[in-house]
Design a protein around this motif. Structure first.
Motif, PDB file in Angstrom:
ATOM      1  N   PRO A  63      75.241  38.472  44.020  1.00 41.12           N
ATOM      2  CA  PRO A  63      76.145  39.263  44.855  1.00 41.12           C
ATOM      3  C   PRO A  63      77.619  39.055  44.551  1.00 41.12           C
ATOM      4  CG  PRO A  63      75.156  37.456  46.104  1.00 41.12           C
ATOM      5  CD  PRO A  63      74.452  37.514  44.795  1.00 41.12           C
ATOM      6  N   PRO A  92      77.691  43.968  43.485  1.00 41.42           N
ATOM      7  CA  PRO A  92      77.550  44.191  44.936  1.00 41.42           C
ATOM      8  C   PRO A  92      76.111  44.518  45.323  1.00 41.42           C
ATOM      9  CG  PRO A  92      79.478  45.326  44.094  1.00 41.42           C
ATOM     10  CD  PRO A  92      78.722  44.842  42.882  1.00 41.42           C
ATOM     11  N   ILE A 105      76.341  46.739  53.860  1.00 38.82           N
ATOM     12  CA  ILE A 105      75.794  45.679  54.707  1.00 38.82           C
ATOM     13  C   ILE A 105      75.407  46.273  56.056  1.00 38.82           C
ATOM     14  CG2 ILE A 105      78.107  44.970  55.467  1.00 38.82           C
ATOM     15  CD1 ILE A 105      76.978  42.118  55.694  1.00 38.82           C
ATOM     16  N   ARG A 153      73.139  45.570  48.437  1.00 39.75           N
ATOM     17  CA  ARG A 153      72.897  46.247  49.714  1.00 39.75           C
ATOM     18  C   ARG A 153      72.029  45.302  50.550  1.00 39.75           C
ATOM     19  NH1 ARG A 153      71.682  49.953  45.854  1.00 39.75           N
ATOM     20  NH2 ARG A 153      69.443  49.981  46.392  1.00 39.75           N
ATOM     21  N   ILE A 154      72.560  44.823  51.678  1.00 37.80           N
ATOM     22  CA  ILE A 154      71.909  43.755  52.444  1.00 37.80           C
ATOM     23  C   ILE A 154      71.759  44.154  53.916  1.00 37.80           C
ATOM     24  CG2 ILE A 154      71.996  41.292  53.052  1.00 37.80           C
ATOM     25  CD1 ILE A 154      74.005  40.890  50.824  1.00 37.80           C
ATOM     26  N   THR A 164      68.500  49.182  51.234  1.00 38.30           N
ATOM     27  CA  THR A 164      68.835  47.781  51.017  1.00 38.30           C
ATOM     28  C   THR A 164      67.990  47.211  49.888  1.00 38.30           C
ATOM     29  OG1 THR A 164      67.210  47.065  52.660  1.00 38.30           O
ATOM     30  CG2 THR A 164      69.489  47.368  53.417  1.00 38.30           C
ATOM     31  N   PRO A 219      79.642  43.057  49.553  1.00 36.35           N
ATOM     32  CA  PRO A 219      78.421  43.864  49.386  1.00 36.35           C
ATOM     33  C   PRO A 219      78.743  45.350  49.231  1.00 36.35           C
ATOM     34  CG  PRO A 219      78.235  42.343  51.241  1.00 36.35           C
ATOM     35  CD  PRO A 219      79.663  42.350  50.838  1.00 36.35           C
TER      36      PRO A 219
END
Length: 439
Positions: free
Chosen positions: A99, A103, A130, A105-106, A154, A127
């Motif tokens: 990360p 970047p 997020i 996707r969380i 995500t 990110p």
């Protein structure tokens, strides 16, 4: 004082807390693990009597217990942004994702928004997207993460809840679990120590009880002979001795129709099971033909406790036969030992409650009592009979209060209830201030 702490949570966290807690000589750790958060109340019920303080390894079990009538002090280990550092390190070392360089996707649950963002900024991680969720229900958390992952919104899910972690793994989601830091656990254990000290201080507060008799030297049905009076007093004397031995109290029977006993708050709370039972009153009712009332008060001095006990006795006489307790902050508990026991304050500095009292022309104590009654009753809609039974009032007084609230638009008639036996339908009133005032 050695504080006994019931540690509630998933097995791995309970073991971690107990390991760290071994360095605290004033704490005895009692493990109470569960497999799922839904087992929280069952786990507590089995062992709560062994503990002085309950320590929850997470916010969800704490929230579940908080909504129940648990009288023991409760502490929980919070999920904080600093707990996220270890999890992000695991993502970097155990996956192809980095990360910092690319970047991500969380989706993240439980952790406070501000703390998550501060943690990411400290690590210079930004990110691509997020998603944060503060829901306190495990089922909703699973749905939140899974829907985002299955819709390709995500790449990684991060959760603080073990059951959510296990469910998402079973669904094939790439998921990591946040564990509390050792420093967070130590902070919570320090809070447990503070709760233990507070318990010790409250245990040693002075408690004074006043037992009043309405017909000591007579019978409810016929006059007593001299021998009958003496037998009655002898039975009562033995009951008092037994009660005072259990409550570690001394008593003074200097007044003909009144007995005063003195002990500590801790002894009273243990004897009454934290105001759930009134053993002396029950024994008198079963073994002697006497109508009795008890008022119990607490204080740092005997004078403070006496004043509170007199206030409690006044309330008990209105609801006789009964027992009431008045705390140092003028919180009232009672009737002790009966279903629907209320807890309310005789005073308040809440502007909203003060405004309600002024508008209705009722005292703060009455408003607080109504709020407590509604909470115990479980409904905003009541009849005059419900109110009379719940507050120990006459039907006339209950109707007067409801009419007053209706005239000031604080209650409205929403229907009627037909009595089981013959009689006119009873009007159903709905309080208009209840939900607003307890937010």
């Amino acid at each position: 004082m050695n504080t006994k702490v019931l540690v509630i949570g998933p097995m791995d966290l309970v073991e971690l807390v107990i390991t760290i807690g071994q360095s605290y000589s004033d704490i005895t750790m009692l493990p109470a693990p569960y497999n799922h958060e839904q087992e929280t109340l069952d786990v507590i019920k089995k062992r709560v009597d062994e503990a002085d303080v309950l320590l929850f390894a997470g916010t969800i079990p704490y929230q579940i217990a908080k909504n129940q009538n648990i009288t023991k002090p409760m502490v929980f280990i919070p999920s904080t942004g600093t707990s996220l550092y270890r999890t992000l390190f695991k993502i970097i070392t155990e996956t192809a994702f980095n990360p910092i360089k690319a970047p991500l996707r969380i989706s993240i649950d439980t952790l406070p928004n501000r703390e998550v963002k501060e943690c990411l900024e400290d690590l210079e991680i930004y990110p691509e997207k997020i998603f944060l969720n503060a829901d306190q229900k495990a089922k909703e958390m699973v749905q939140f993460h899974y829907e985002l992952w299955s819709n390709n919104q995500t790449q990684v899910s991060i959760t603080c809840v073990k059951s959510v972690y296990e469910s998402l793994k079973g669904l094939g989601v790439l998921v990591f679990r946040v564990l509390p830091t050792k420093s967070a656990i130590r902070t919570s254990l320090n809070n447990v120590l503070l709760e233990g000290k507070a318990l010790l201080q409250s245990d040693t507060q002075i408690a004074i009880g006043i037992l009043h008799f309405n017909n000591l030297l007579s019978s409810l049905h016929r006059p007593l002979s001299e021998y009958g009076e003496q037998r009655k007093k002898a039975v009562l004397q033995n009951l008092l001795i037994d009660f005072c031995e259990e409550a570690q109290a001394i008593f003074d029977w200097s007044e003909r129709d009144e007995v005063r006993f003195i002990t500590t708050r801790g002894a009273i709370e243990r004897t009454t099971q934290k105001y759930k039972k009134a053993p002396l009153l029950d024994e008198i009712a079963m073994k002697i033909d006497i109508e009795a009332t008890i008022g119990i008060g607490f204080g740092h001095t005997a004078n403070e406790a006496e004043v509170s006990a007199r206030k409690a006795l006044t309330k008990a006489k209105v609801n006789k036969p009964s027992c009431f307790v008045v705390d140092m902050d003028e919180t009232v508990y009672g009737p002790v030992g009966k279903d629907g026991r209320l807890k309310y304050s005789l005073r308040s500095d809440d502007p909203h409650l003060m405004n309600l009292a002024k508008k209705a022309g009722l005292s703060i104590a009455t408003i607080n009592k109504l709020l407590s009654f509604c909470e115990c009753f479980g409904s905003k809609c009541i009849t005059a009979n419900d109110l009379a039974n719940g507050l120990g009032l006459t039907i006339r007084s209950a109707r007067r209060i409801l009419n007053t609230l209706e005239n000031t638009n604080l209650a409205v008639i929403v229907g009627e209830e037909q009595p089981i036996h013959r009689g006119r339908p009873r009007q159903l009133y709905e309080f208009q201030f209840f939900m607003e005032s307890v937010r």
